[in-house]
Design a protein around this motif. Structure first.
Motif, short mmCIF file in Angstrom:
data_model
loop_
_atom_site.label_atom_id
_atom_site.label_comp_id
_atom_site.label_asym_id
_atom_site.label_seq_id
_atom_site.Cartn_x
_atom_site.Cartn_y
_atom_site.Cartn_z
N ASP A 79 -5.18 2.23 8.04
CA ASP A 79 -4.92 1.55 6.77
C ASP A 79 -5.97 1.90 5.72
O ASP A 79 -5.69 1.90 4.52
N ALA A 80 -7.20 2.21 6.17
CA ALA A 80 -8.23 2.66 5.22
C ALA A 80 -7.85 4.01 4.64
O ALA A 80 -8.03 4.26 3.44
N ILE A 81 -7.29 4.90 5.47
CA ILE A 81 -6.84 6.20 4.99
C ILE A 81 -5.66 6.03 4.02
O ILE A 81 -5.56 6.73 3.02
N ILE A 82 -4.79 5.06 4.33
CA ILE A 82 -3.68 4.77 3.42
C ILE A 82 -4.23 4.29 2.07
O ILE A 82 -3.73 4.67 1.00
N GLY A 83 -5.27 3.45 2.12
CA GLY A 83 -5.92 3.04 0.88
C GLY A 83 -6.51 4.22 0.13
O GLY A 83 -6.41 4.32 -1.10
N PHE A 84 -7.10 5.15 0.89
CA PHE A 84 -7.65 6.36 0.27
C PHE A 84 -6.56 7.19 -0.38
O PHE A 84 -6.79 7.83 -1.41
N SER A 85 -5.35 7.19 0.22
CA SER A 85 -4.25 7.96 -0.37
C SER A 85 -3.90 7.43 -1.76
O SER A 85 -3.51 8.21 -2.65
N VAL A 86 -4.04 6.13 -1.95
CA VAL A 86 -3.79 5.53 -3.27
C VAL A 86 -4.86 5.99 -4.26
O VAL A 86 -4.57 6.34 -5.42
N ILE A 87 -6.13 6.00 -3.79
CA ILE A 87 -7.22 6.50 -4.63
C ILE A 87 -6.96 7.95 -5.03
O ILE A 87 -7.08 8.34 -6.20
N TYR A 88 -6.61 8.74 -4.03
CA TYR A 88 -6.36 10.17 -4.26
C TYR A 88 -5.29 10.38 -5.34
O TYR A 88 -5.47 11.18 -6.26
N LYS A 89 -4.17 9.65 -5.22
CA LYS A 89 -3.06 9.91 -6.15
C LYS A 89 -3.40 9.45 -7.56
O LYS A 89 -3.04 10.12 -8.54
N ASP A 107 0.83 -1.20 0.00
CA ASP A 107 0.00 0.00 0.00
C ASP A 107 0.87 1.26 0.00
O ASP A 107 0.58 2.24 -0.68
N HIS A 108 1.98 1.22 0.75
CA HIS A 108 2.92 2.34 0.72
C HIS A 108 3.51 2.52 -0.67
O HIS A 108 3.62 3.64 -1.19
N LEU A 109 3.91 1.42 -1.27
CA LEU A 109 4.56 1.50 -2.58
C LEU A 109 3.58 1.94 -3.67
O LEU A 109 3.97 2.67 -4.59
N LEU A 110 2.33 1.51 -3.58
CA LEU A 110 1.34 1.95 -4.56
C LEU A 110 1.18 3.47 -4.53
O LEU A 110 1.10 4.12 -5.58
N PHE A 111 1.14 4.02 -3.33
CA PHE A 111 1.04 5.47 -3.21
C PHE A 111 2.26 6.15 -3.84
O PHE A 111 2.13 7.12 -4.58
#
Length: 231
Positions: free
Chosen positions: A110-120, A61-65
């Motif tokens: 972790d849901a917010i981290i998932g949202f960060s991927v959506i955002y980017k 998830d970090h790397l996807l962002f």
């Protein structure tokens, strides 16, 4: 490098990241690492550095962002700037969260981290300008999401109730390991993206890639929210 090979390599990369981000592997800890953390006493600099590097490389998830962050960065100094903003964010909350024993629900973080991927992914597709005629400050966004990513790392370490003896040194070692793992992963990703940019199909496949990022972020966010409500 042939265009077809570039397409295949990047497709496999994105597919692999998407697959492993949905499930325990995103923040999983293997049995040997778990046993070490639960039994650790005193300063263990190299082991904690190794654990940090391994956690970042398997923290998809970090790397996807970060893939989204660097996707349209063409200059080395821009890559360095944005990665530094992310590093400042996650290093701050990692150290502060553990040392101050700030308890944050891991599923929500972790849901917010998932949202960060959506955002980017949405940002890279020009969604803000098209839908809202407005563009958020990308540097501030990377820094803010970096803070949440750091809390994600902190919540994982807090599960093991690390002893205070040598804790600061061990956390610094863990954070150095995270940076090394991040550097290794990004170096590989940048090689592929930079080579792929020479292909005439880059714009078309960039749309597909960022759409996949958004889709993966939605799945990851849904997975974590489900875990929050179920547990």
């Amino acid at each position: 490098m042939p265009t077809n090979v570039l397409k295949l390599a990047l497709a496999l990369l994105i597919a692999s990241l998407a697959l492993f981000s949905i499930g325990a592997f995103a923040h999983g800890v293997d049995d040997s690492t778990r046993a070490f953390l639960e039994q650790n006493q005193g300063v263990q600099f190299i082991p904690f550095m190794y654990i940090g590097a391994k956690h970042m490389i398997t923290g998809y998830d970090h790397l996807l962002f970060l893939v989204g962050v660097i996707f349209f960065l063409y200059r080395s100094k821009d890559v360095l700037l944005y990665v530094t903003m992310f590093t400042i964010g996650h290093s701050t909350t990692l150290l502060f969260g553990v040392l101050s024993d700030i308890q944050v629900n891991a599923y929500l973080i972790d849901a917010i981290i998932g949202f960060s991927v959506i955002y980017k992914g949405f940002d890279n597709l020009g969604g803000f300008k098209r839908c809202f005629n407005w563009q958020p400050n990308t540097k501030i966004a990377v820094l803010v999401f970096g803070l949440f990513h750091g809390f994600g790392l902190a919540t994982k370490l807090q599960e093991f109730h690390l002893l205070p003896d040598g804790l600061l040194t061990n956390l610094i070692a863990f954070n150095i390991g995270v940076e090394l793992g991040q550097f290794a992963a990004l170096a590989f990703i940048l090689i592929i993206i930079n080579a792929w940019r020479h292909s005439p199909s880059f714009q078309r496949f960039s749309t597909l890639t960022n759409t996949l990022l958004m889709s993966t972020g939605v799945m990851l966010m849904g997975y974590q929210l489900t875990g929050y409500f179920v547990n």
